[in-house]
Design a protein around this motif. Structure first.
Motif, PDB file in Angstrom:
ATOM      1  N   ARG A  21       0.840  -1.191   0.000  1.00 53.01           N
ATOM      2  CA  ARG A  21       0.000   0.000   0.000  1.00 53.01           C
ATOM      3  C   ARG A  21       0.883   1.252   0.000  1.00 53.01           C
ATOM      4  O   ARG A  21       1.962   1.268   0.594  1.00 53.01           O
ATOM      5  CB  ARG A  21      -0.909   0.013   1.235  1.00 53.01           C
ATOM      6  CG  ARG A  21      -1.545  -1.326   1.595  1.00 53.01           C
ATOM      7  CD  ARG A  21      -2.560  -1.196   2.696  1.00 53.01           C
ATOM      8  NE  ARG A  21      -3.769  -0.573   2.213  1.00 53.01           N
ATOM      9  CZ  ARG A  21      -4.926  -1.214   1.996  1.00 53.01           C
ATOM     10  NH1 ARG A  21      -5.017  -2.520   2.251  1.00 53.01           N
ATOM     11  NH2 ARG A  21      -5.978  -0.586   1.539  1.00 53.01           N
ATOM     12  N   ASP A  67      -3.623   4.841  -1.568  1.00 51.24           N
ATOM     13  CA  ASP A  67      -4.680   4.816  -0.558  1.00 51.24           C
ATOM     14  C   ASP A  67      -5.129   6.224  -0.210  1.00 51.24           C
ATOM     15  O   ASP A  67      -6.320   6.474   0.001  1.00 51.24           O
ATOM     16  CB  ASP A  67      -4.191   4.132   0.724  1.00 51.24           C
ATOM     17  CG  ASP A  67      -4.081   2.629   0.576  1.00 51.24           C
ATOM     18  OD1 ASP A  67      -4.651   2.078  -0.377  1.00 51.24           O
ATOM     19  OD2 ASP A  67      -3.426   2.000   1.428  1.00 51.24           O
ATOM     20  N   HIS A 113     -11.950   8.636  -5.019  1.00 47.89           N
ATOM     21  CA  HIS A 113     -11.525   7.507  -4.191  1.00 47.89           C
ATOM     22  C   HIS A 113     -10.400   7.841  -3.221  1.00 47.89           C
ATOM     23  O   HIS A 113     -10.218   7.118  -2.232  1.00 47.89           O
ATOM     24  CB  HIS A 113     -11.073   6.348  -5.077  1.00 47.89           C
ATOM     25  CG  HIS A 113     -12.098   5.920  -6.074  1.00 47.89           C
ATOM     26  ND1 HIS A 113     -13.203   5.154  -5.742  1.00 47.89           N
ATOM     27  CD2 HIS A 113     -12.204   6.180  -7.401  1.00 47.89           C
ATOM     28  CE1 HIS A 113     -13.931   4.942  -6.815  1.00 47.89           C
ATOM     29  NE2 HIS A 113     -13.359   5.553  -7.841  1.00 47.89           N
ATOM     30  N   ARG A 144     -14.313   9.761   3.200  1.00 51.89           N
ATOM     31  CA  ARG A 144     -12.919   9.427   2.860  1.00 51.89           C
ATOM     32  C   ARG A 144     -11.923  10.043   3.832  1.00 51.89           C
ATOM     33  O   ARG A 144     -10.726  10.157   3.522  1.00 51.89           O
ATOM     34  CB  ARG A 144     -12.601   9.882   1.440  1.00 51.89           C
ATOM     35  CG  ARG A 144     -13.308   9.073   0.366  1.00 51.89           C
ATOM     36  CD  ARG A 144     -12.855   9.482  -1.014  1.00 51.89           C
ATOM     37  NE  ARG A 144     -13.547  10.668  -1.512  1.00 51.89           N
ATOM     38  CZ  ARG A 144     -13.026  11.527  -2.367  1.00 51.89           C
ATOM     39  NH1 ARG A 144     -11.781  11.378  -2.792  1.00 51.89           N
ATOM     40  NH2 ARG A 144     -13.730  12.562  -2.786  1.00 51.89           N
ATOM     41  N   HIS A 446      -9.698   0.951  -8.636  1.00 50.15           N
ATOM     42  CA  HIS A 446     -10.137   1.503  -7.366  1.00 50.15           C
ATOM     43  C   HIS A 446     -11.176   0.607  -6.701  1.00 50.15           C
ATOM     44  O   HIS A 446     -11.972  -0.060  -7.375  1.00 50.15           O
ATOM     45  CB  HIS A 446     -10.748   2.891  -7.566  1.00 50.15           C
ATOM     46  CG  HIS A 446      -9.762   3.928  -7.989  1.00 50.15           C
ATOM     47  ND1 HIS A 446      -8.820   4.444  -7.126  1.00 50.15           N
ATOM     48  CD2 HIS A 446      -9.567   4.560  -9.181  1.00 50.15           C
ATOM     49  CE1 HIS A 446      -8.082   5.350  -7.759  1.00 50.15           C
ATOM     50  NE2 HIS A 446      -8.515   5.430  -9.011  1.00 50.15           N
ATOM     51  N   THR A 447     -11.173   0.623  -5.385  1.00 57.68           N
ATOM     52  CA  THR A 447     -12.231   0.012  -4.587  1.00 57.68           C
ATOM     53  C   THR A 447     -13.162   1.123  -4.120  1.00 57.68           C
ATOM     54  O   THR A 447     -12.712   2.116  -3.553  1.00 57.68           O
ATOM     55  CB  THR A 447     -11.648  -0.719  -3.368  1.00 57.68           C
ATOM     56  OG1 THR A 447     -10.774  -1.756  -3.818  1.00 57.68           O
ATOM     57  CG2 THR A 447     -12.752  -1.328  -2.524  1.00 57.68           C
ATOM     58  N   LEU A 451     -13.243   5.360   3.322  1.00 58.85           N
ATOM     59  CA  LEU A 451     -11.845   5.037   3.570  1.00 58.85           C
ATOM     60  C   LEU A 451     -11.727   3.803   4.462  1.00 58.85           C
ATOM     61  O   LEU A 451     -10.899   2.921   4.210  1.00 58.85           O
ATOM     62  CB  LEU A 451     -11.139   6.230   4.222  1.00 58.85           C
ATOM     63  CG  LEU A 451      -9.665   6.022   4.577  1.00 58.85           C
ATOM     64  CD1 LEU A 451      -8.850   5.634   3.352  1.00 58.85           C
ATOM     65  CD2 LEU A 451      -9.096   7.269   5.245  1.00 58.85           C
ATOM     66  N   HIS A 453     -13.786   1.316   4.806  1.00 58.68           N
ATOM     67  CA  HIS A 453     -14.141   0.109   4.052  1.00 58.68           C
ATOM     68  C   HIS A 453     -13.033  -0.271   3.075  1.00 58.68           C
ATOM     69  O   HIS A 453     -12.722  -1.462   2.897  1.00 58.68           O
ATOM     70  CB  HIS A 453     -15.448   0.319   3.289  1.00 58.68           C
ATOM     71  CG  HIS A 453     -15.883  -0.887   2.517  1.00 58.68           C
ATOM     72  ND1 HIS A 453     -16.309  -2.045   3.119  1.00 58.68           N
ATOM     73  CD2 HIS A 453     -15.923  -1.119   1.171  1.00 58.68           C
ATOM     74  CE1 HIS A 453     -16.617  -2.936   2.203  1.00 58.68           C
ATOM     75  NE2 HIS A 453     -16.385  -2.411   1.010  1.00 58.68           N
ATOM     76  N   ARG A 454     -12.406   0.714   2.450  1.00 52.68           N
ATOM     77  CA  ARG A 454     -11.339   0.430   1.500  1.00 52.68           C
ATOM     78  C   ARG A 454     -10.117  -0.165   2.200  1.00 52.68           C
ATOM     79  O   ARG A 454      -9.415  -1.006   1.622  1.00 52.68           O
ATOM     80  CB  ARG A 454     -10.952   1.685   0.746  1.00 52.68           C
ATOM     81  CG  ARG A 454     -12.022   2.152  -0.266  1.00 52.68           C
ATOM     82  CD  ARG A 454     -11.659   3.492  -0.860  1.00 52.68           C
ATOM     83  NE  ARG A 454     -10.320   3.450  -1.432  1.00 52.68           N
ATOM     84  CZ  ARG A 454      -9.415   4.414  -1.286  1.00 52.68           C
ATOM     85  NH1 ARG A 454      -9.707   5.489  -0.579  1.00 52.68           N
ATOM     86  NH2 ARG A 454      -8.228   4.299  -1.847  1.00 52.68           N
ATOM     87  N   ASN A 457     -12.249  -3.563   4.345  1.00 55.52           N
ATOM     88  CA  ASN A 457     -13.333  -4.346   3.733  1.00 55.52           C
ATOM     89  C   ASN A 457     -14.283  -4.883   4.794  1.00 55.52           C
ATOM     90  O   ASN A 457     -14.746  -6.024   4.726  1.00 55.52           O
ATOM     91  CB  ASN A 457     -12.761  -5.502   2.904  1.00 55.52           C
ATOM     92  CG  ASN A 457     -13.799  -6.098   1.970  1.00 55.52           C
ATOM     93  OD1 ASN A 457     -14.707  -5.414   1.497  1.00 55.52           O
ATOM     94  ND2 ASN A 457     -13.685  -7.398   1.702  1.00 55.52           N
TER      95      ASN A 457
END
Length: 483
Positions: A21, A67, A113, A144, A446-447, A451, A453-454, A457
């Motif tokens: 990351r 990120d 994102h 985010r 991108h997911t 933030l 959740h990214r 998850n």
């Protein structure tokens, strides 16, 4: 190899590749971590007060699938070196500096994102108005937002913000005691005041918010009395992702209790491994797991299409380093006036009330690759990228080195400082990211989502084992009793 890395046998068996990351590390000033490099013709840090710089950088980082961008900040002057602000002013070392909060809205408006790690201190603003500002930004970014919790370490910031009768919290450990209550107040406001369906917005009845679903927090503590309700409706994450950078004994205890993302810095892999192992144990002691936090290590990458070009670029950058500016930063970080040392004096016997982990990292690293660090070596090391190491090479070479740091230390990714901006970030995106993607170690798209959740998850809100959940659980009990 750490448990977070991959064994060769696991690779051959088809175990999923490691995920590396990236965050970008920046600050709204001319000299963040690389004093003297503002003079380089490719550096654009002088545009720190130009909104176009920040929106362009945000688009670049989003294109690079970072990120987020982590915005550092200080509310003081690095005036320990020479016991005066002259060196900091002369070198532009984190002064002049502007407020990072307004930058977030502008960068969010041009991205979809990218996450935002915002640094603010717990010692300089009452938590009640601060709660509203953070809720506002979490709304405007679509969830985010992350907040980097700092307690402050510059004496000048404490001196210029104290009020008559104010409790002196500048002692290192006392700062964290104060911060624990500060977060307690915020958690109660963000998580425990508004029920999820308090806002009705019903044009027929004329009721916008149901009064019975908004609750006072009734906080009375050692430092704050906050009896009332949060004045803002819940944002997508309610509580922003909590970032923390404390690596001292007290700081890592604080991080283990509160942090969801931890930034660490150490000059060698072994020292960084020690930091991660200590944090992992403290997470366990706090009833949390290693996977409850994402750990980013400070590092600076200098890269190009070949090793030779990257080495030449690094040599060029080194020619611009301002050693006095570097020692000005180190003095502030370590809480010692390095102007009183000769350049060839060893860095030993230092006691600090500032960033204690910075002192410990360099003192304990002696013996790994040298007998001891001298003040000159410390200044040269910190001349590019501050307290983190510098990795130089082609995209392939850098990817190999980053993999090594991940496997040996157990970190999750890197907080990338820059030598020149935005060029250092663009170089990483152009030369390193494609290599990592080809190796299956970096995302190719991108997911969506907040933030939190990214990163995990696991949804938008704090998990059950986070201290903020206690305030949320109280609200859940109220809602449950009604139904």
């Amino acid at each position: 190899m750490s448990s977070r890395g991959l064994h060769d046998a696991d690779r051959s068996a088809g175990t999923p590749q490691r995920r590396i990351r990236f965050n970008a590390f920046d600050m709204s000033c001319v000299v963040h971590q690389s004093p003297g490099l503002w003079r380089h013709p490719d550096d654009q840090s002088h545009r720190y007060n130009d909104l176009g710089y920040w929106t362009s950088l945000a688009r670049t980082l989003e294109d690079g699938l970072f990120d987020g961008i982590f915005l550092a900040d200080v509310l003081g002057v690095y005036d320990l070196y020479g016991a005066a602000p002259e060196a900091a002013l002369r070198s532009g070392v984190q002064i002049p500096v502007t407020d990072p909060l307004p930058l977030v809205s502008a960068m969010a408006a041009v991205t979809e994102h990218l996450g935002f790690g915002l640094t603010t201190g717990t010692a300089f603003e009452h938590p009640f108005p601060f709660a509203r500002r953070i809720t506002t930004l979490d709304h405007l970014t679509g969830g985010r937002l992350g907040w980097n919790v700092v307690t402050g370490y510059l004496p000048s910031a404490a001196e210029n913000t104290q009020s008559r009768g104010q409790l002196d919290t500048f002692d290192h450990d006392a700062r964290y005691d104060h911060a624990d209550e500060y977060l307690d107040v915020l958690y109660k406001l963000w998580e425990g005041s508004w029920e999820h369906d308090a806002v009705r917005a019903d044009p027929v009845s004329g009721v916008y918010t149901e009064p019975g679903k908004v609750h006072p927090i009734n906080h009375r503590g050692d430092h704050y009395t906050v009896p009332g309700i949060h004045v803002s409706a819940p944002s997508p994450q309610r509580t922003p992702v909590i970032f923390q950078a404390g690596a001292s004994d007290r700081g890592s205890t604080f991080a283990a209790a509160h942090a969801e993302s931890v930034f660490v810095a150490a000059p060698t892999p072994q020292k960084l491994t020690d930091v991660v192992e200590t944090l992992t144990q403290k997470l366990h002691d706090a009833g949390r797991a290693r996977d409850d936090v994402v750990i980013y290590a400070l590092i600076t990458v200098i890269t190009d299409s070949t090793d030779a070009k990257a080495l030449a670029k690094a040599e060029d950058y080194r020619s611009y380093v301002d050693l006095e500016g570097s020692l000005t930063l180190m003095s502030g970080w370590m809480g010692v006036d390095f102007s009183e040392f000769d350049l060839d004096d060893p860095v030993t016997g230092i006691r600090s009330n500032a960033i204690q982990s910075a002192v410990a990292a360099f003192q304990s690293a002696a013996g790994e690759d040298r007998a001891e660090w001298t003040v000159r070596e410390l200044a040269e090391f910190g001349g590019i990228g501050g307290l983190g190491p510098v990795v130089v090479g082609s995209g392939e070479s850098v990817a190999d080195q980053l993999e090594h740091w991940i496997d040996v230390t157990g970190i999750d990714g890197f907080n990338l400082a820059y030598a020149v901006t935005p060029g250092t970030f663009r170089d990483v995106i152009d030369h390193v990211v494609p290599v990592l993607q080809a190796r299956g170690e970096y995302p190719t798209g991108h997911t969506a989502g907040t933030l939190r959740h990214r990163l995990f998850n696991r949804g938008d809100h704090v998990p059950d084992n986070h201290p903020a959940h206690a305030a949320r659980a109280r609200l859940n009990d109220i809602e449950g009793a009604r139904t």
